[in-house]
Write an enzyme that holds these catalytic residues in place. Structure first.
Site, PDB file in Angstrom:
ATOM      1  N   GLY A  88       1.077  -4.836  -4.688  1.00 29.38           N
ATOM      2  CA  GLY A  88       1.657  -3.642  -4.078  1.00 29.38           C
ATOM      3  C   GLY A  88       1.945  -3.874  -2.601  1.00 29.38           C
ATOM      4  N   GLY A 103      -5.545  -1.357   1.530  1.00 28.61           N
ATOM      5  CA  GLY A 103      -6.706  -1.462   0.643  1.00 28.61           C
ATOM      6  C   GLY A 103      -7.737  -2.475   1.117  1.00 28.61           C
ATOM      7  N   GLU A 109      -4.898 -11.524  -0.401  1.00 28.13           N
ATOM      8  CA  GLU A 109      -3.512 -11.303  -0.852  1.00 28.13           C
ATOM      9  C   GLU A 109      -2.591 -12.370  -0.263  1.00 28.13           C
ATOM     10  OE1 GLU A 109      -3.674  -6.495  -1.646  1.00 28.13           O
ATOM     11  OE2 GLU A 109      -2.963  -7.192   0.273  1.00 28.13           O
TER      12      GLU A 109
HETATM   13  C1  A5P Z   1      -4.391  -3.897  -0.582  1.00 29.90           C
HETATM   14  O1  A5P Z   1      -5.032  -4.489   0.497  1.00 29.90           O
HETATM   15  C2  A5P Z   1      -2.995  -3.571  -0.238  1.00 29.90           C
HETATM   16  O2  A5P Z   1      -2.244  -4.544   0.366  1.00 29.90           O
HETATM   17  C3  A5P Z   1      -2.258  -2.942  -1.397  1.00 29.90           C
HETATM   18  O3  A5P Z   1      -1.468  -3.844  -2.074  1.00 29.90           O
HETATM   19  C4  A5P Z   1      -1.439  -1.874  -0.803  1.00 29.90           C
HETATM   20  O4  A5P Z   1      -2.319  -1.084  -0.031  1.00 29.90           O
HETATM   21  C5  A5P Z   1      -0.729  -1.016  -1.820  1.00 29.90           C
HETATM   22  O5  A5P Z   1      -1.659  -0.257  -2.530  1.00 29.90           O
HETATM   23  P1  A5P Z   1      -1.220   0.924  -3.466  1.00 29.90           P
HETATM   24  O6  A5P Z   1      -0.452   0.337  -4.596  1.00 29.90           O
HETATM   25  O7  A5P Z   1      -2.546   1.519  -3.877  1.00 29.90           O
HETATM   26  O8  A5P Z   1      -0.443   1.904  -2.651  1.00 29.90           O
END
Ligand code: A5P
Length: 237
Positions: A88, A103, A109
């Site tokens: 995401g 997140g 990531e």
């Molecule tokens: C996690 O660290 C983030 O990079 C997520 O990929 C990003 O916050 C998107 O999250 P949602 O899909 O919950 O919006």
């Protein structure tokens, strides 16, 4: 038991389309967050139907989810190149630069995405912005002893820096790596790719900064879902 959350049709649609991109035998990077969780669920369903894949997770939470769904997990060793990562994002610019890490999983990531041939991003249309920083929060992961120095230097770069708190609000949030996340609000959104690149370079050069949530030029495509369940595919120009 609390009622199950209503599935977001935009997120479900992009998750399903991304899962359909995974071919038999693929090595797949598994992102973190709501959209990535929906993707892992869809992938788990395909694995139950016989798809043979292995996964590399971007967080402990995703690893637990994938294992529970019967997805075989691998570690990233020197010989592993992933075929694609699906993850995401918190912001997507018109040029497909990203803000990630709301997140708190941005470091893993980055590692998983960089170990992949392709990074496919799955978002709802609410994540599309004209300029990065528009939603007001660019996360930075910091080793704990560097916190005072980093917060001071981020301030000098014109960023309002807030050390993220845990859900109970009493302690600092810790990433899976044991580090702090400092959320940075720019005075104004970053006007273009060059401005984002220059900020990223400046922030990364501060001792104790592990990584930033600016993912610039990493996305091979972005799948954008809308409330009707329609999916648009954006590719870099
Ligand atoms: C996690 O660290 C983030 O990079 C997520 O990929 C990003 O916050 C998107 O999250 P949602 O899909 O919950 O919006």
């Amino acid at each position: 038991m609390p009622p199950a959350a209503t599935p977001d049709p935009a997120v479900l649609a992009v998750a399903r389309q991304a899962a359909g991109m995974v071919t038999d035998g693929a090595k797949v990077g598994l992102g973190t967050g709501r959209a990535a969780t929906a993707f892992v669920d869809e992938l788990g369903a395909r694995v139950r139907q016989g798809l043979r894949i292995v996964g590399a997770a971007t967080s402990e939470a995703t690893a637990r989810q994938a294992e529970a769904l019967g997805i075989e997990m691998i570690d990233l060793d020197e010989n592993v190149i992933l075929d694609l990562t699906v993850d995401g994002a918190d912001e997507v610019s018109p040029g497909l630069d990203l803000v990630k890490g709301w997140g708190g999983a941005l470091v893993r990531e980055r590692i998983v995405a960089t170990s992949s041939r392709r990074q496919v991003i799955v978002v709802g249309a609410d994540k599309l912005v004209d300029e990065l920083g528009a939603r007001g929060r660019i996360p930075v992961e910091v080793v704990p002893p560097a916190r005072p120095l980093v917060v001071r230097r981020l301030g000098a770069l014109g960023l309002r820096a807030t050390v993220r708190a845990d859900v109970d609000g009493k302690r600092p949030f810790r990433s899976d790596n044991g580090n702090l996340i400092v959320d940075c609000a720019p005075e104004a959104p970053l006007r273009d790719h060059a401005a984002a690149l220059s900020l990223e370079t400046a922030v990364r050069s501060i001792p104790g900064v592990v990584d930033t949530g600016l993912f610039l030029g990493t996305a091979e495509r972005v799948l954008v879902g809308d409330a009707d369940g329609r999916v648009d595919t954006l590719r870099p120009r």
